[in-house]
Scaffold this motif. Structure first.
Motif, mmCIF file in Angstrom:
data_model
loop_
_atom_site.group_PDB
_atom_site.id
_atom_site.type_symbol
_atom_site.label_atom_id
_atom_site.label_comp_id
_atom_site.label_asym_id
_atom_site.label_seq_id
_atom_site.Cartn_x
_atom_site.Cartn_y
_atom_site.Cartn_z
ATOM 1 N N PHE A 8 1.145 -1.150 0.338
ATOM 2 C CA PHE A 8 -0.170 0.213 -0.086
ATOM 3 C C PHE A 8 0.901 0.958 0.070
ATOM 4 C CE2 PHE A 8 -2.183 -3.365 1.989
ATOM 5 C CZ PHE A 8 -4.037 -3.272 1.564
ATOM 6 N N ASP A 9 0.435 2.037 -0.813
ATOM 7 C CA ASP A 9 0.895 3.753 -0.305
ATOM 8 C C ASP A 9 0.542 3.905 1.362
ATOM 9 O OD1 ASP A 9 0.894 4.187 -3.159
ATOM 10 O OD2 ASP A 9 -0.875 4.599 -3.580
ATOM 11 N N VAL A 10 -0.269 3.937 1.890
ATOM 12 C CA VAL A 10 -0.477 3.969 3.383
ATOM 13 C C VAL A 10 -1.126 2.935 4.055
ATOM 14 C CG1 VAL A 10 -1.813 5.920 4.628
ATOM 15 C CG2 VAL A 10 -0.932 6.732 2.923
ATOM 16 N N VAL A 11 -0.417 3.186 5.105
ATOM 17 C CA VAL A 11 -1.511 1.873 5.962
ATOM 18 C C VAL A 11 -1.552 2.707 7.428
ATOM 19 C CG1 VAL A 11 -0.971 -0.418 7.887
ATOM 20 C CG2 VAL A 11 -0.359 -0.727 5.315
ATOM 21 N N ILE A 12 -2.787 2.533 7.955
ATOM 22 C CA ILE A 12 -3.594 3.242 8.842
ATOM 23 C C ILE A 12 -4.092 2.359 9.947
ATOM 24 C CG2 ILE A 12 -5.009 4.915 9.804
ATOM 25 C CD1 ILE A 12 -5.960 5.454 6.491
ATOM 26 N N ILE A 13 -3.268 2.603 11.102
ATOM 27 C CA ILE A 13 -3.278 1.948 12.120
ATOM 28 C C ILE A 13 -4.325 2.213 13.254
ATOM 29 C CG2 ILE A 13 -2.114 0.631 13.922
ATOM 30 C CD1 ILE A 13 0.868 0.367 12.061
ATOM 31 N N TYR A 36 -6.951 -0.838 9.744
ATOM 32 C CA TYR A 36 -6.943 -1.751 10.201
ATOM 33 C C TYR A 36 -6.881 -1.318 11.808
ATOM 34 C CZ TYR A 36 -4.061 -4.758 6.821
ATOM 35 O OH TYR A 36 -4.039 -4.701 5.525
ATOM 36 N N GLU A 37 -7.993 -1.997 12.373
ATOM 37 C CA GLU A 37 -8.877 -1.999 13.246
ATOM 38 C C GLU A 37 -8.817 -3.290 13.954
ATOM 39 O OE1 GLU A 37 -10.041 -0.617 17.277
ATOM 40 O OE2 GLU A 37 -10.016 0.588 15.947
ATOM 41 N N LYS A 38 -8.284 -3.653 15.539
ATOM 42 C CA LYS A 38 -8.220 -4.348 15.690
ATOM 43 C C LYS A 38 -9.573 -5.094 16.672
ATOM 44 C CE LYS A 38 -6.921 -2.343 20.745
ATOM 45 N NZ LYS A 38 -5.929 -2.446 21.568
ATOM 46 N N GLU A 39 -10.196 -4.011 17.286
ATOM 47 C CA GLU A 39 -12.134 -4.235 17.477
ATOM 48 C C GLU A 39 -12.606 -4.843 16.402
ATOM 49 O OE1 GLU A 39 -12.225 -4.614 20.276
ATOM 50 O OE2 GLU A 39 -10.062 -3.577 21.679
ATOM 51 N N GLY A 40 -13.284 -5.218 17.093
ATOM 52 C CA GLY A 40 -15.005 -5.645 16.067
ATOM 53 C C GLY A 40 -15.828 -4.619 15.696
ATOM 54 N N GLU A 41 -15.610 -3.470 16.301
ATOM 55 C CA GLU A 41 -16.158 -2.278 15.817
ATOM 56 C C GLU A 41 -15.497 -1.007 15.484
ATOM 57 O OE1 GLU A 41 -20.646 -1.844 17.226
ATOM 58 O OE2 GLU A 41 -19.130 -2.259 19.112
ATOM 59 N N PHE A 42 -15.723 -0.483 14.708
ATOM 60 C CA PHE A 42 -14.993 1.326 14.514
ATOM 61 C C PHE A 42 -15.059 1.461 15.854
ATOM 62 C CE2 PHE A 42 -14.803 -1.261 10.488
ATOM 63 C CZ PHE A 42 -13.231 -1.127 10.405
ATOM 64 N N GLY A 43 -14.517 3.119 15.434
ATOM 65 C CA GLY A 43 -15.128 3.737 16.414
ATOM 66 C C GLY A 43 -14.111 4.907 17.784
ATOM 67 N N GLN A 105 2.127 -10.232 6.818
ATOM 68 C CA GLN A 105 2.194 -8.716 7.089
ATOM 69 C C GLN A 105 2.013 -8.581 5.374
ATOM 70 O OE1 GLN A 105 6.773 -10.484 6.992
ATOM 71 N NE2 GLN A 105 6.472 -9.438 9.281
ATOM 72 N N VAL A 106 1.784 -6.799 5.874
ATOM 73 C CA VAL A 106 2.012 -5.477 4.640
ATOM 74 C C VAL A 106 2.568 -4.899 4.774
ATOM 75 C CG1 VAL A 106 -0.400 -6.188 4.555
ATOM 76 C CG2 VAL A 106 0.591 -5.013 5.873
ATOM 77 N N SER A 107 3.273 -4.245 3.323
ATOM 78 C CA SER A 107 4.252 -3.294 3.505
ATOM 79 C C SER A 107 3.772 -1.818 3.086
ATOM 80 C CB SER A 107 5.154 -3.546 2.516
ATOM 81 O OG SER A 107 5.296 -3.740 1.818
ATOM 82 N N ALA A 108 4.121 -0.619 3.209
ATOM 83 C CA ALA A 108 3.728 0.326 3.251
ATOM 84 C C ALA A 108 4.788 1.495 2.731
ATOM 85 C CB ALA A 108 2.623 0.817 3.878
ATOM 86 N N ARG A 109 4.166 2.563 1.608
ATOM 87 C CA ARG A 109 5.145 3.475 1.473
ATOM 88 C C ARG A 109 5.169 4.558 2.537
ATOM 89 N NH1 ARG A 109 3.964 6.010 -3.889
ATOM 90 N NH2 ARG A 109 5.980 6.723 -3.962
ATOM 91 N N THR A 110 4.548 4.792 3.119
ATOM 92 C CA THR A 110 3.581 5.533 4.222
ATOM 93 C C THR A 110 3.576 4.948 5.681
ATOM 94 O OG1 THR A 110 1.642 7.097 3.790
ATOM 95 C CG2 THR A 110 4.337 7.497 3.561
ATOM 96 N N VAL A 111 3.404 5.061 6.731
ATOM 97 C CA VAL A 111 2.459 4.406 8.010
ATOM 98 C C VAL A 111 1.221 6.190 8.722
ATOM 99 C CG1 VAL A 111 2.352 3.376 10.376
ATOM 100 C CG2 VAL A 111 3.294 2.295 8.076
ATOM 101 N N ILE A 112 0.222 5.728 8.957
ATOM 102 C CA ILE A 112 -0.190 6.513 10.028
ATOM 103 C C ILE A 112 -0.600 5.849 11.536
ATOM 104 C CG2 ILE A 112 -2.405 8.549 10.107
ATOM 105 C CD1 ILE A 112 -2.145 8.596 6.695
ATOM 106 N N GLY A 274 8.073 9.401 6.508
ATOM 107 C CA GLY A 274 7.076 8.556 5.778
ATOM 108 C C GLY A 274 6.247 7.766 7.423
ATOM 109 N N ILE A 275 6.544 8.268 8.594
ATOM 110 C CA ILE A 275 5.812 7.538 9.844
ATOM 111 C C ILE A 275 4.893 8.448 10.076
ATOM 112 C CG2 ILE A 275 5.446 6.272 11.868
ATOM 113 C CD1 ILE A 275 6.398 5.013 9.705
ATOM 114 N N PHE A 276 3.262 9.408 10.791
ATOM 115 C CA PHE A 276 2.282 10.230 11.000
ATOM 116 C C PHE A 276 1.836 9.232 11.854
ATOM 117 C CE2 PHE A 276 3.056 10.839 6.714
ATOM 118 C CZ PHE A 276 3.770 12.002 6.029
ATOM 119 N N ALA A 277 1.663 10.322 12.918
ATOM 120 C CA ALA A 277 0.438 10.187 14.607
ATOM 121 C C ALA A 277 0.066 10.538 14.125
ATOM 122 C CB ALA A 277 1.266 9.253 15.299
ATOM 123 N N VAL A 278 -1.622 10.306 14.343
ATOM 124 C CA VAL A 278 -2.878 11.442 14.578
ATOM 125 C C VAL A 278 -4.028 11.260 15.847
ATOM 126 C CG1 VAL A 278 -2.939 11.746 11.777
ATOM 127 C CG2 VAL A 278 -3.693 9.769 12.928
#
Length: 310
Positions: A8-13, A36-43, A105-112, A274-278
């Protein structure tokens, strides 16, 4: 361990407001992204927000779950790529390789990074054992359950005093226990709480244990100056002593402050390219829905600019 072929261009955790906003903007900008969200629900924290939401510009909601559903309705209508029940167990931020709980495993060009925060624990006996049996998750959600009962609230900030006011509407008595000799909560909350006959305050004390048989019946506290121990009757306990960021898996790979919040610049960029945090994981000053959504959008646009310009 299987290496996925689709990178991916971006993986969001993380799938709270910040992560969902980042995913939406990655889609808008034409980036190959996956959330990718670890829980069964988003939010994220929205699922634990039970009060009416009136301070997110343009949207009102009865609670966090309703707002989360509105967010998801928008994302699903345009098929933004997001996955739940997809916990990330390890991230190599230098190589930008993300390992999932399945071993893939997945690779990305940037990670958020949008991993958010969790509520701080006291770390005392009974705290975990009595969850759901007297140790409460929410004040708003527990008003009916504590009617006519004795409640203890631990903490001294806005959340502690606001919940004292909420639970004080139905509880027989609310005792607020704080380790300092003054509160950090807003004056408007304190003035209202001090004026109520069924809200009491115990200063300079810490909880030693939460006690009971089938359900909570009392807590033990100790005065931090005198060392004197006291038992306080309690049918329910609500702990509001702050939060801690979910950033443990990134330690030693990017800069963090003393509390574990990721240090970022105005675009959300962390100390490694290439690493962002939000969202809340990078914002101890203003952990709100609005700032989370804004930071997600900003990081997505900064990611796009980085990928275009190299």
């Amino acid at each position: 361990m299987e290496q996925l072929k689709s990178d991916f261009d971006v993986v969001i955790i993380g799938g709270g407001p910040a992560g969902l906003s980042a995913a939406l903007w990655c889609f808008e900008l034409g980036l190959r992204a996956m959330l990718y969200e670890k829980e069964g629900e988003f939010g994220g924290q929205l699922l634990r927000t039970f009060n009416v939401i009136k301070n997110h510009l343009g949207i009102e909601a009865a609670n966090g779950r309703e707002l989360s559903e509105k967010f998801l309705l928008q994302l699903n209508s345009i098929e933004v790529p997001i996955k739940n029940n997809a916990g990330v167990t390890e991230v190599d931020l230098q190589r930008k390789i993300v390992t999932l709980g399945t071993g893939e495993q997945v690779s990305a060009r940037t990670v958020i990074i949008a991993t958010g925060v969790r509520r701080s624990r006291l770390g005392v006996p009974g705290e975990v054992e009595f969850e759901g049996r007297g140790v409460l998750h929410s004040g708003v959600d527990s008003k009916a359950a504590v009617a006519g009962k004795d409640v203890v609230i631990v903490g001294g900030g806005d959340a502690a005093i606001e919940n004292a006011l909420i639970l004080g509407e139905t509880a027989r008595k609310v005792v607020v226990i704080h380790r300092r000799n003054e509160f950090t909560a807003r004056k408007e909350f304190l003035d209202r709480a001090i004026g109520l006959d069924n809200i009491e305050f115990i200063y300079e004390s810490e909880v030693c244990s939460i006690n009971g048989d089938e359900v909570v019946s009392s807590i033990d506290i100790v005065n931090i100056n005198e060392g004197r121990r006291t038992k306080v009757s309690a049918d329910a306990v609500l702990i509001r002593i702050g939060v801690v960021p979910n950033t443990e898996m990134f330690r030693g790979q990017i800069d963090m402050d003393a509390k574990g919040y990721i240090v970022v610049n105005a675009s959300g960029a962390a100390s490694r390219v290439g690493i962002f945090a939000v969202g809340d994981a990078a914002n101890p000053i203003s952990p709100t829905i609005s700032t989370a959504v804004g930071s997600g959008a900003t990081a997505a646009k900064a990611s796009s600019a980085l990928l275009i310009n190299g």
